[in-house]
Design a protein around this motif. Structure first.
Motif, PDB file in Angstrom:
ATOM      1  N   LEU A 169      11.153   8.281   7.900  1.00 43.80           N
ATOM      2  CA  LEU A 169      10.746   6.876   7.829  1.00 43.80           C
ATOM      3  C   LEU A 169      11.523   6.126   6.757  1.00 43.80           C
ATOM      4  N   VAL A 170      11.613   6.699   5.574  1.00 46.26           N
ATOM      5  CA  VAL A 170      12.315   6.017   4.475  1.00 46.26           C
ATOM      6  C   VAL A 170      13.809   5.922   4.771  1.00 46.26           C
ATOM      7  N   LYS A 205      11.597  -0.098  -1.572  1.00 44.76           N
ATOM      8  CA  LYS A 205      10.665   0.479  -2.537  1.00 44.76           C
ATOM      9  C   LYS A 205       9.210   0.302  -2.081  1.00 44.76           C
ATOM     10  N   ILE A 206       8.911  -0.841  -1.460  1.00 50.17           N
ATOM     11  CA  ILE A 206       7.561  -1.079  -0.964  1.00 50.17           C
ATOM     12  C   ILE A 206       7.184  -0.025   0.084  1.00 50.17           C
ATOM     13  N   TYR A 207       8.096   0.239   1.000  1.00 49.84           N
ATOM     14  CA  TYR A 207       7.840   1.248   2.031  1.00 49.84           C
ATOM     15  C   TYR A 207       7.717   2.640   1.425  1.00 49.84           C
ATOM     16  N   ALA A 208       8.606   2.953   0.503  1.00 50.43           N
ATOM     17  CA  ALA A 208       8.601   4.287  -0.099  1.00 50.43           C
ATOM     18  C   ALA A 208       7.306   4.549  -0.855  1.00 50.43           C
ATOM     19  N   ASP A 209       6.887   3.592  -1.681  1.00 53.49           N
ATOM     20  CA  ASP A 209       5.652   3.765  -2.452  1.00 53.49           C
ATOM     21  C   ASP A 209       4.443   3.888  -1.538  1.00 53.49           C
ATOM     22  N   ILE A 221       4.317   7.364   0.041  1.00 51.51           N
ATOM     23  CA  ILE A 221       3.883   8.368  -0.940  1.00 51.51           C
ATOM     24  C   ILE A 221       2.372   8.314  -1.120  1.00 51.51           C
ATOM     25  N   ILE A 222       1.841   7.119  -1.294  1.00 55.38           N
ATOM     26  CA  ILE A 222       0.393   6.970  -1.462  1.00 55.38           C
ATOM     27  C   ILE A 222      -0.345   7.400  -0.207  1.00 55.38           C
ATOM     28  N   TRP A 223       0.241   7.119   0.956  1.00 55.30           N
ATOM     29  CA  TRP A 223      -0.396   7.550   2.219  1.00 55.30           C
ATOM     30  C   TRP A 223      -0.591   9.057   2.244  1.00 55.30           C
ATOM     31  N   CYS A 224       0.398   9.796   1.819  1.00 56.97           N
ATOM     32  CA  CYS A 224       0.295  11.262   1.818  1.00 56.97           C
ATOM     33  C   CYS A 224      -0.837  11.721   0.893  1.00 56.97           C
ATOM     34  N   TYR A 225      -0.915  11.137  -0.292  1.00 55.48           N
ATOM     35  CA  TYR A 225      -1.968  11.528  -1.226  1.00 55.48           C
ATOM     36  C   TYR A 225      -3.355  11.134  -0.710  1.00 55.48           C
ATOM     37  N   THR A 226      -3.465   9.941  -0.145  1.00 57.17           N
ATOM     38  CA  THR A 226      -4.780   9.514   0.352  1.00 57.17           C
ATOM     39  C   THR A 226      -5.226  10.365   1.537  1.00 57.17           C
ATOM     40  N   LEU A 227      -4.281  10.777   2.368  1.00 62.02           N
ATOM     41  CA  LEU A 227      -4.639  11.640   3.495  1.00 62.02           C
ATOM     42  C   LEU A 227      -5.177  12.979   2.999  1.00 62.02           C
ATOM     43  N   SER A 228      -4.508  13.572   2.011  1.00 65.40           N
ATOM     44  CA  SER A 228      -4.975  14.849   1.477  1.00 65.40           C
ATOM     45  C   SER A 228      -6.337  14.697   0.806  1.00 65.40           C
ATOM     46  N   ASN A 287     -11.178   3.973   6.096  1.00 67.77           N
ATOM     47  CA  ASN A 287     -10.112   4.935   6.365  1.00 67.77           C
ATOM     48  C   ASN A 287      -8.831   4.394   5.737  1.00 67.77           C
ATOM     49  N   ILE A 288      -8.592   4.763   4.490  1.00 68.70           N
ATOM     50  CA  ILE A 288      -7.431   4.251   3.755  1.00 68.70           C
ATOM     51  C   ILE A 288      -6.109   4.694   4.382  1.00 68.70           C
ATOM     52  N   PRO A 289      -5.937   5.955   4.778  1.00 68.46           N
ATOM     53  CA  PRO A 289      -4.660   6.334   5.403  1.00 68.46           C
ATOM     54  C   PRO A 289      -4.337   5.499   6.639  1.00 68.46           C
ATOM     55  N   LEU A 290      -5.344   5.216   7.455  1.00 65.31           N
ATOM     56  CA  LEU A 290      -5.114   4.389   8.638  1.00 65.31           C
ATOM     57  C   LEU A 290      -4.713   2.971   8.240  1.00 65.31           C
ATOM     58  N   LEU A 291      -5.343   2.440   7.199  1.00 67.20           N
ATOM     59  CA  LEU A 291      -5.001   1.101   6.724  1.00 67.20           C
ATOM     60  C   LEU A 291      -3.556   1.041   6.240  1.00 67.20           C
ATOM     61  N   LEU A 292      -3.112   2.086   5.537  1.00 67.64           N
ATOM     62  CA  LEU A 292      -1.736   2.096   5.033  1.00 67.64           C
ATOM     63  C   LEU A 292      -0.727   2.160   6.178  1.00 67.64           C
ATOM     64  N   LEU A 293      -1.047   2.908   7.218  1.00 66.45           N
ATOM     65  CA  LEU A 293      -0.160   2.924   8.383  1.00 66.45           C
ATOM     66  C   LEU A 293      -0.117   1.556   9.051  1.00 66.45           C
ATOM     67  N   GLN A 294      -1.260   0.877   9.076  1.00 65.28           N
ATOM     68  CA  GLN A 294      -1.286  -0.476   9.629  1.00 65.28           C
ATOM     69  C   GLN A 294      -0.413  -1.418   8.795  1.00 65.28           C
ATOM     70  N   LYS A 295      -0.447  -1.249   7.475  1.00 67.96           N
ATOM     71  CA  LYS A 295       0.406  -2.052   6.599  1.00 67.96           C
ATOM     72  C   LYS A 295       1.877  -1.744   6.847  1.00 67.96           C
ATOM     73  N   HIS A 296       2.186  -0.483   7.135  1.00 69.42           N
ATOM     74  CA  HIS A 296       3.552  -0.128   7.520  1.00 69.42           C
ATOM     75  C   HIS A 296       3.991  -0.952   8.740  1.00 69.42           C
ATOM     76  N   SER A 297       3.129  -0.991   9.745  1.00 64.84           N
ATOM     77  CA  SER A 297       3.456  -1.709  10.977  1.00 64.84           C
ATOM     78  C   SER A 297       3.619  -3.206  10.726  1.00 64.84           C
ATOM     79  N   GLU A 298       2.713  -3.778   9.956  1.00 67.45           N
ATOM     80  CA  GLU A 298       2.807  -5.205   9.653  1.00 67.45           C
ATOM     81  C   GLU A 298       4.070  -5.511   8.863  1.00 67.45           C
ATOM     82  N   ASN A 299       4.398  -4.643   7.926  1.00 64.35           N
ATOM     83  CA  ASN A 299       5.606  -4.851   7.128  1.00 64.35           C
ATOM     84  C   ASN A 299       6.858  -4.695   7.969  1.00 64.35           C
ATOM     85  N   LEU A 300       6.799  -3.808   8.967  1.00 69.48           N
ATOM     86  CA  LEU A 300       7.943  -3.636   9.864  1.00 69.48           C
ATOM     87  C   LEU A 300       8.186  -4.919  10.654  1.00 69.48           C
ATOM     88  N   HIS A 301       7.123  -5.532  11.123  1.00 68.86           N
ATOM     89  CA  HIS A 301       7.269  -6.804  11.839  1.00 68.86           C
ATOM     90  C   HIS A 301       7.882  -7.866  10.919  1.00 68.86           C
TER      91      HIS A 301
END
Length: 297
Positions: A89-90, A108-112, A115-122, A147-161
């Motif tokens: 992804l990065v 950097k926004i995507y990378a951070d 990283i946080i998504w991985c920690y929140t999922l665990s 569901n924080i991990p799901l929210l972060l993935l949604q932010k990924h999608s919004e940021n991609l747009h």
């Protein structure tokens, strides 16, 4: 998972068996003494009955261990996929965003966030509260959800747009990133399925009943041997069966924050370091907060 401190895993395993060990050894001594007494010699149960029961236990345990290991190994493979897709992804974001002054900030926004998504999922899989670093990120970005991990993935999608319109990316590039995000969503769903799917308890009850029936009958089929050997056999054979079952029980739940679960903390640290190396944040890698003191493993 404790990779180097194997003695802790051993102590954890033995701690879970301590009452069974005491119970079976006590019964082995009492039953063997009774079996060699004047009254006990009159009770003679054919050893073939115990042999049949032991065969049944062996077959059930073989199936149980195989199924438990499949769950554990599937969980480990899923986290291996998360490592690969996080790197991908990065790299995709870095490759697709043209060179300009704002490029580094957007990457950097995507990378951070990844990283946080991985920690929140665990953390969510282990049922733990958010760590200080994760909580700080969520507070700074005003993120709240069940569901924080799901929210972060949604932010990924919004940021991609957003970056698609900002940098006028073509649709093919956008689809490639969406595909990676879809794989991360699938991986999260697989972890949640393993976490929330309970292994049938009636299977454990059946094995327990057979083991205790076996240990009850065994000493009365060993009347012809000396008492010391009878005590040893009556105690050791059932304890081996119970140890095998305990192994299966531990492996069937790979996200319980115990010494034998998936090493998600180590994997998350690896992902963090790899992503920071990819985007060139070498100093950030050295100064990043380690989570070893926050987790048990």
């Amino acid at each position: 998972m404790l990779i180097k401190n194997n003695y802790k895993a051993t102590l954890f395993f033995l701690k879970g068996l301590k009452w069974q060990i005491v119970l079976i050894i006590s019964y082995a001594i009492i039953a063997s003494l009774f079996d060699h007494s004047s009254v006990g010699v009159l009770i003679n149960i054919p050893i073939t009955i115990s042999t049949v029961i032991a065969t049944m236990i062996s077959l059930l345990l073989a199936f149980r261990i195989a199924q438990s290991y499949d769950r554990w190994w599937e969980a480990r493979k899923v986290w291996g996929e998360i490592v690969n897709d996080s790197r991908t992804l990065v790299r995709q974001i870095m490759l697709f965003i043209p060179n300009n002054e704002e490029r580094k900030s957007d990457i950097k926004i995507y990378a951070d966030r990844q990283i946080i998504w991985c920690y929140t999922l665990s953390e969510s899989l282990r049922g733990q509260k958010s760590s200080h670093k994760v909580q700080q990120y969520l507070t700074q970005n005003n993120l709240q959800a069940d569901n924080i991990p799901l929210l972060l993935l949604q932010k990924h999608s919004e940021n991609l747009h957003f970056i698609t319109e900002k940098y006028a990316l073509n649709s093919n590039l956008q689809v490639q990133v969406y595909t990676t995000l879809a794989r991360l969503t699938d991986a999260m769903g697989k972890c949640e399925r393993i976490k929330n799917t309970v292994f049938p308890r009636n299977y454990s009850y059946l094995i327990h009943c057979l083991i205790y029936l076996f240990v009850t009958l065994l000493p009365f089929g060993l009347s012809e041997i000396d008492i010391v050997t009878e005590i040893l056999l009556t105690a050791l054979i059932p304890l081996m069966f119970i140890a095998f079952e305990k192994t299966a029980i531990i492996m069937q739940d790979p996200f319980e924050n115990i010494p034998t679960d998936i090493p998600m903390t180590t994997i998350c640290n690896t992902i963090e370091n790899n992503i920071n190396q990819i985007i060139g944040e070498v100093n950030y890698q050295k100064e990043s907060v380690r989570f070893d003191n926050y987790y048990k493993n």
